[in-house]
Design a protein around this motif. Sequence first.
Motif, short mmCIF file in Angstrom:
data_model
loop_
_atom_site.label_atom_id
_atom_site.label_comp_id
_atom_site.label_asym_id
_atom_site.label_seq_id
_atom_site.Cartn_x
_atom_site.Cartn_y
_atom_site.Cartn_z
N GLY A 1 0.85 -1.19 0.00
CA GLY A 1 0.00 0.00 0.00
C GLY A 1 0.88 1.24 0.00
O GLY A 1 1.71 1.41 0.89
N VAL B 1 1.37 5.53 -0.63
CA VAL B 1 0.76 6.86 -0.65
C VAL B 1 1.38 7.70 -1.76
O VAL B 1 2.50 7.43 -2.20
CB VAL B 1 0.92 7.55 0.72
CG1 VAL B 1 2.37 7.97 0.97
CG2 VAL B 1 -0.02 8.73 0.86
N ALA C 1 -9.07 6.88 -0.23
CA ALA C 1 -8.88 6.39 1.14
C ALA C 1 -9.87 6.97 2.13
O ALA C 1 -9.56 7.12 3.32
CB ALA C 1 -7.45 6.68 1.59
N ASN D 1 -1.86 12.46 -2.99
CA ASN D 1 -1.96 11.85 -1.66
C ASN D 1 -3.39 11.79 -1.14
O ASN D 1 -3.61 11.37 0.00
CB ASN D 1 -1.08 12.60 -0.66
CG ASN D 1 -1.63 13.98 -0.32
OD1 ASN D 1 -2.07 14.72 -1.21
ND2 ASN D 1 -1.60 14.35 0.94
N ALA E 1 -4.40 6.26 -2.61
CA ALA E 1 -3.29 5.34 -2.36
C ALA E 1 -3.37 4.23 -3.39
O ALA E 1 -4.43 3.98 -3.98
CB ALA E 1 -3.36 4.77 -0.95
N ASN F 1 -2.53 4.45 3.96
CA ASN F 1 -2.16 3.46 2.94
C ASN F 1 -1.72 2.15 3.57
O ASN F 1 -1.95 1.06 3.02
CB ASN F 1 -1.04 4.02 2.06
CG ASN F 1 0.20 4.41 2.85
OD1 ASN F 1 0.15 5.32 3.68
ND2 ASN F 1 1.31 3.75 2.60
#
Length: 348
Positions: free
Chosen positions: A197, A199, A277, A293, A296, A333
């Motif tokens: 994961g 970012v 997210a 940002n 993710a 993330n």
Amino acid sequence: DPVAAIFGETAHGVMKAVDLLSRKYDCVVTNVPYLSRGKHGDLLRSFCEERHPDAKADIATVFLDRCLTFCRTGGTVSAVMPQNWLFLKSYMKLRERLLKKERWELVARLGPGAFETISGEVVKAILLCISHKRAPEGHLLCGLDVSVMRDAAAKAESMLDAEMQCVGQKQQLVNPDIRISFEDVTAEIYLKDISDGIVGIQTGDFPQFGRFFWELIENLDWEFEATTPDMTSPYNGKQFRIFWQNFEGILAKRQKTGESYVRGWKAFNNKGILIGAMRELPITIYNGELFDNNSATIIPHNPAQLPAIWCFCSSPEYNIAVREIDQKLNVTNATLVKVPFDLDHWTK
């Protein structure tokens, strides 16, 4: 009274507080104050760091820690608290200590709207009962969830007949990040075991560095930049471009000064999934482009497993699994890949 004559009634209040705080109690009931560490003054920050190092991230958890010291052995603290400390990584050591040394009785998730005077998503609260004694082997931590109820009155009524879930307290210690969960979140394989994961880019000044793609004629200084999709679909969130300059211009200089944070390098030029997210965690296909940002990416270690990951992440089960371990509005993330993953099932 000579004390009152010199110091006034304030002295009586102070002496009364000293008397109350020096006693031991069978039950402590309170709605703790909430104040994150970033808003502490120097004196408060220093006190919390010295006296409550693993609870210092919020005055709420410091109060819980302090209230437990007020209890006699076997005494109980019942407190209204924010829910985030049950799953945020910054409280992991606190959760570990309390799970090992105290007996957890009940956690009731109230969610937003638990206070009549506070609206919206400002405060997501829990009711917590913990006894000041070690839990015996096999002790069950019980919980209930009324977070979907709209207001305080509905939550109070629902708590009377909500379904109680009970899980082993000791079992919580093997959960990812020792997060408190009333579902079985242990598994042979987690999504993080087969993927990363990651970012994305935080320019710190989108009006300067970002444009919609239709605002620009072809220009090699501008690269396509993905952003959070507004719904789950194969192609979404592809409307932006970023003033990239082959990362040799203004943005690169801002990275060196800390004004911008260019992250996501491990994802660039790889295929995966882009996730918004927040809230329902919508997803779309990721083709290796730059991304911001607000989103993710999940990049599989083995590209052949991408279809299975897509099927899982696009299903309702994924959002449920993530929200079981993290009820925060925006999810990190790292959390996005800390959920159990049945590779065989989703490959079929």
